[in-house]
Design a protein around this motif. Structure first.
Motif, short mmCIF file in Angstrom:
data_model
loop_
_atom_site.label_atom_id
_atom_site.label_comp_id
_atom_site.label_asym_id
_atom_site.label_seq_id
_atom_site.Cartn_x
_atom_site.Cartn_y
_atom_site.Cartn_z
N MET A 1 0.85 -1.20 0.00
CA MET A 1 0.00 0.00 0.00
C MET A 1 0.87 1.24 0.00
SD MET A 1 -2.88 1.10 2.78
CE MET A 1 -3.70 2.70 2.68
N PRO A 2 0.61 2.18 -0.89
CA PRO A 2 1.43 3.40 -0.91
C PRO A 2 1.44 4.12 0.43
CG PRO A 2 0.03 3.29 -2.86
CD PRO A 2 -0.41 2.17 -1.95
N GLN A 3 2.57 4.77 0.72
CA GLN A 3 2.67 5.62 1.91
C GLN A 3 2.33 7.05 1.48
OE1 GLN A 3 6.30 4.53 4.53
NE2 GLN A 3 7.02 4.32 2.43
N PHE A 4 1.27 7.61 2.01
CA PHE A 4 0.83 8.94 1.60
C PHE A 4 1.36 10.00 2.55
CE2 PHE A 4 -2.41 6.07 -0.13
CZ PHE A 4 -2.42 6.46 -1.45
N ALA A 5 1.84 11.09 1.99
CA ALA A 5 2.34 12.22 2.76
C ALA A 5 1.49 13.45 2.43
CB ALA A 5 3.80 12.50 2.44
N ASP A 27 -5.40 13.15 11.00
CA ASP A 27 -6.09 12.50 9.89
C ASP A 27 -5.40 11.21 9.44
OD1 ASP A 27 -8.30 14.17 9.57
OD2 ASP A 27 -7.17 15.61 8.35
N GLY A 28 -4.39 10.80 10.18
CA GLY A 28 -3.76 9.52 9.89
C GLY A 28 -2.53 9.57 9.02
N PHE A 29 -2.09 10.75 8.63
CA PHE A 29 -0.85 10.84 7.85
C PHE A 29 0.33 10.53 8.76
CE2 PHE A 29 -3.52 13.54 5.08
CZ PHE A 29 -3.22 12.96 3.85
N ARG A 30 1.33 9.89 8.20
CA ARG A 30 2.57 9.61 8.92
C ARG A 30 3.77 10.31 8.29
NH1 ARG A 30 -0.24 9.35 12.18
NH2 ARG A 30 -1.06 7.58 13.38
N GLY A 31 3.54 10.97 7.14
CA GLY A 31 4.59 11.74 6.50
C GLY A 31 4.05 13.06 6.00
N PHE A 225 -2.46 3.39 -7.93
CA PHE A 225 -1.95 2.96 -6.63
C PHE A 225 -1.65 1.46 -6.64
CE2 PHE A 225 -4.67 6.53 -4.57
CZ PHE A 225 -3.72 7.47 -4.93
N GLU A 226 -2.55 0.69 -7.24
CA GLU A 226 -2.31 -0.74 -7.36
C GLU A 226 -1.06 -1.01 -8.19
OE1 GLU A 226 -3.85 -3.15 -5.88
OE2 GLU A 226 -5.76 -2.33 -5.22
N LEU A 227 -0.88 -0.21 -9.25
CA LEU A 227 0.28 -0.38 -10.11
C LEU A 227 1.57 -0.07 -9.35
CD1 LEU A 227 1.54 -0.94 -12.87
CD2 LEU A 227 1.11 1.46 -13.48
N MET A 228 1.55 0.96 -8.52
CA MET A 228 2.74 1.27 -7.72
C MET A 228 3.14 0.08 -6.87
SD MET A 228 1.82 5.14 -6.45
CE MET A 228 1.09 6.31 -7.61
N ASP A 229 2.15 -0.57 -6.25
CA ASP A 229 2.44 -1.77 -5.47
C ASP A 229 3.00 -2.88 -6.36
OD1 ASP A 229 1.67 -0.64 -3.09
OD2 ASP A 229 -0.30 -1.59 -3.03
N ARG A 255 -9.62 7.67 3.12
CA ARG A 255 -10.26 6.77 4.08
C ARG A 255 -10.85 5.55 3.36
NH1 ARG A 255 -11.23 11.93 6.64
NH2 ARG A 255 -13.05 12.33 5.33
N ALA A 256 -11.47 5.79 2.20
CA ALA A 256 -12.04 4.68 1.43
C ALA A 256 -10.95 3.73 0.95
CB ALA A 256 -12.84 5.22 0.25
N TRP A 257 -9.83 4.29 0.50
CA TRP A 257 -8.73 3.46 0.04
C TRP A 257 -8.17 2.60 1.17
CZ3 TRP A 257 -6.52 1.44 -4.05
CH2 TRP A 257 -5.21 1.01 -3.97
N ARG A 258 -8.03 3.21 2.35
CA ARG A 258 -7.51 2.46 3.48
C ARG A 258 -8.47 1.35 3.90
NH1 ARG A 258 -5.36 7.86 6.61
NH2 ARG A 258 -3.19 7.80 5.86
N ARG A 259 -9.79 1.63 3.88
CA ARG A 259 -10.79 0.60 4.22
C ARG A 259 -10.70 -0.56 3.25
NH1 ARG A 259 -14.20 5.18 5.22
NH2 ARG A 259 -15.14 4.91 3.14
N GLN A 260 -10.50 -0.24 1.98
CA GLN A 260 -10.39 -1.28 0.94
C GLN A 260 -9.22 -2.22 1.21
OE1 GLN A 260 -9.77 0.22 -3.00
NE2 GLN A 260 -11.90 0.06 -3.55
#
Length: 262
Positions: A1-5, A27-31, A225-229, A255-260
């Motif tokens: 899963m991509p790391q979002f900043a 909001d859950g960002f780590r970067g 995003f799937e392609l990045m993975d 949020r929807a992406w993370r739930r997925q």
């Protein structure tokens, strides 16, 4: 899963700059990333990063006189010493903030100056930056920017950026691939990522054409995003977009992406 900043230059403008770190973390960002840190002390910024348990991902080297319309000086003849001093300052900030990547802006095409001359200066300055950065364990990033948002910018195309990277031959020069700019200039995003992924040091996203959240517009970001993975991209994905309204409310796409992915 991509790391979002979160990009704190464009996002969370409901808050004063130094308060945006806590808002992003909530909001859950780590970067986080932003354009420029130089209006604040590195120590003050680092304190906000630590308090929010955030990683500083990226910022830009000094761009010249931004308020007067300059957009970088790396390709500008006669500004070499200014560039080198500015890059040294960027490395000082990076050392305190803990990020390992600094974006160097090329600058605008100069009236009366041949493009070949600007390219010569650009490559010389980048080679210098790469040597200095290598000693600090840092990566130098270069970014193609679309001419609609930034008319006259020296570097517009992904292939040209990678050609410059190869010509310099420094392992610590990589390309900052902003998919918003890339879509506007050339499109074919999936093929571009597949072709260039080995030389990409940072990815940024925004909706096209209005540079809002990535859940609106002509780019299918969930697919990318799937392609990045699939491609094994392990870097950060910077959210460099202008929220349509309240920043936190506009994060339903994330949020929807993370739930997925749970």
């Amino acid at each position: 899963m991509p790391q979002f900043a979160a990009n704190l230059a464009l996002m969370y403008n409901e808050h004063a700059f130094l308060d945006r770190f806590a808002a992003a973390a909530a909001d859950g960002f780590r970067g986080v990333e932003f354009l420029f840190p130089y209006d604040f002390s590195a120590v003050d910024i680092r304190a906000r990063l630590d308090a929010a348990n955030l990683t500083q991902v990226l910022f830009n080297a000094p761009p010249g006189d931004w308020a007067a319309g300059e957009r970088g000086i790396a390709s500008l003849p006669g500004r070499e010493e200014e560039f080198r001093c500015g890059f040294d300052l960027a490395l000082e900030y990076a050392g305190v903030l803990g990020n390992r990547r600094v974006h160097v802006m090329a600058g605008l095409l100069q009236p009366g100056v041949e493009r070949a001359r600007q390219r010569e200066v650009y490559l010389s300055n980048l080679a210098h930056a790469a040597r200095v950065a290598a000693g600090a364990g840092m990566t130098v990033l270069i970014e193609p920017i679309n001419p609609r948002d930034m008319p006259g910018y020296f570097l517009n195309h992904q292939a040209e950026a990678h050609a410059i990277r190869h010509e310099i031959g420094a392992a610590n020069i990589m390309v900052q691939c902003d998919l918003y700019h890339c879509q506007i200039v050339e499109g074919d995003l999936a093929a571009t990522l597949r072709r260039d992924i080995a030389g990409i040091g940072h990815i940024q996203i925004a909706g096209v054409p209005q540079r809002h959240e990535p859940d609106i517009g002509e780019i299918n970001y969930p697919y990318l995003f799937e392609l990045m993975d699939e491609l094994g991209y392990a870097g950060w994905v910077g959210c460099e977009y202008r929220p349509r309204g309240d920043t936190s409310a506009g994060l339903e796409w994330l949020r929807a992406w993370r739930r997925q992915r749970e």
